[in-house]
Enzyme design. Structure first.
Site, PDB file in Angstrom:
ATOM      1  CG  PHE A  32      32.400  53.773 -29.617  1.00  0.00           C
ATOM      2  CD1 PHE A  32      33.767  53.895 -29.527  1.00  0.00           C
ATOM      3  CD2 PHE A  32      31.734  54.557 -30.553  1.00  0.00           C
ATOM      4  CE1 PHE A  32      34.476  54.768 -30.345  1.00  0.00           C
ATOM      5  CE2 PHE A  32      32.421  55.434 -31.382  1.00  0.00           C
ATOM      6  CZ  PHE A  32      33.799  55.542 -31.265  1.00  0.00           C
ATOM      7  CE1 TYR A  33      35.160  57.609 -28.125  1.00  0.00           C
ATOM      8  CE2 TYR A  33      34.509  59.714 -27.229  1.00  0.00           C
ATOM      9  CZ  TYR A  33      35.128  58.981 -28.207  1.00  0.00           C
ATOM     10  OH  TYR A  33      35.730  59.625 -29.270  1.00  0.00           O
ATOM     11  N   GLY A  34      33.079  53.555 -23.512  1.00  0.00           N
ATOM     12  CA  GLY A  34      32.788  52.825 -22.288  1.00  0.00           C
ATOM     13  C   GLY A  34      31.552  51.961 -22.470  1.00  0.00           C
TER      14      GLY A  34
END
Length: 335
Positions: free
Chosen positions: A55-57
């Site tokens: 979910f990093y971006g």
């Protein structure tokens, strides 16, 4: 049952990959790849711990960067332990259910088929640990992952997983820095030391605060998540700068940067007994978005007992002001 992954053998400095992509404007792949190459090169012959996130971006961009890096430099894969956080639902609500973990791992291995470590980004009080542990065990038994770590767990949770899971956690990722020292009080450091489970220290520079780069709120880029965190309000920045400035004096006297001092303070704990707590290996994973920053953060700086004592006295005499997250996120810390 023991895992094929042994984090006690990785290099002392790891690399957080969040800042490549979880920001208003992702850094270029060229820049990110240069940073990753430099980290690996500095740490050879030991393996480097890479920490990314599903979910990093948006649109799995962090996974895409990792996939494309190893596609371009396949010879470097053997020198890296790749750990990916996942099992996060809408609005960043943890979903460490059987389905949540299975779906997350299946998505991640589309990009990284030889994934070393999966990490449920947070545990949840609404999901029995037995369910989460069984889902992680199942993924290992199916050969989809080699091992798992826990994130922002309490000491009790880490101990429970070590008892109920077929495969034991190989690490505990928690926020740990000069400004965030709760692991000494919530049992994580004590239990991790007893179980010999390495601690992966994220935000070891307190999101840039300890490097000295944040002097006022205007130093934080527009759209940056730090605008929403209590520690970075204008009032709290001013209060916390008192400690940062004193640390900078110690660093200058020593001939190192503030960031190097802060990281050396963390690594000082590795394998030592401090205030009755026997610490395991500590692996800081600062996020870096330039080669120069990697070289600074990975420098082999150590503290003497006297220097550590001086810093402890400073910390004991000055409270840290402001929450490290928002009240909503705080509910999922130390579960």
């Amino acid at each position: 049952m023991s895992s094929s992954i042994d984090l006690s053998q990785v290099a002392a400095e790891g690399l957080g990959l969040m800042n490549f992509t979880w920001r208003p404007e992702p850094v270029s792949k060229e820049t990110a790849f240069g940073v990753m190459q430099e980290a690996i090169k500095i740490n050879l012959p030991k393996k480097t711990f890479f920490n990314g996130g599903e979910f990093y971006g948006a649109n799995n961009i962090n996974l895409e960067y990792i996939r494309d890096f190893f596609a371009q430099y396949p010879e470097l894969r053997q020198h890296v332990i790749v750990s990916i956080k996942g099992a996060i639902g809408a609005n960043l609500i943890p979903n460490p259910t059987t389905e949540g973990i299975a779906n997350s791992i299946d998505n991640i291995i589309k990009y990284i088929p030889d994934l070393d470590i999966f990490e449920p980004a947070r545990l949840s009080k609404q999901v029995p640990f037995e369910e989460t542990a069984a889902a992680l065990d199942s993924a290992i038994d199916a050969g989809k992952i080699k091992a798992y770590t826990l994130s922002e767990c309490s000491g009790d949770s880490l101990e429970q997983f070590a008892k109920i899971a077929k495969h034991k956690p190989v690490g505990a990722e928690v926020e740990f820095s000069l400004f965030t020292r709760e692991i000494a009080d919530n049992g994580v450091a004590k239990v991790a030391g007893e179980l010999d489970v390495p601690i992966i220290a994220y935000s070891p520079l307190s999101r840039g605060f300890l490097s000295g780069e944040i002097k006022t709120k205007s130093d934080i880029p527009e759209g940056d998540m730090r605008h929403h965190l209590g520690r970075f309000s204008e009032e709290n920045i001013k209060k916390n700068r008192v400690v940062v400035e004193e640390l900078a004096k110690i660093a200058e006297k020593r001939g190192v940067t503030s960031a190097q001092l802060a990281l050396a303070w963390l690594k000082y704990h590795s394998g030592k007994t401090i205030n009755g707590i026997k610490y395991p290996k500590i692996i800081p994973i600062p996020s870096s978005s330039s080669i120069g920053r990697v070289q600074e953060n990975f420098a082999k700086v150590t503290l003497s007992d006297e220097e550590f004592s001086t810093i402890q006295t400073l910390l004991d005499g000055n409270a840290v002001h402001g929450h490290r997250y928002t009240p909503q996120v705080d509910a999922f810390l130390s579960v």
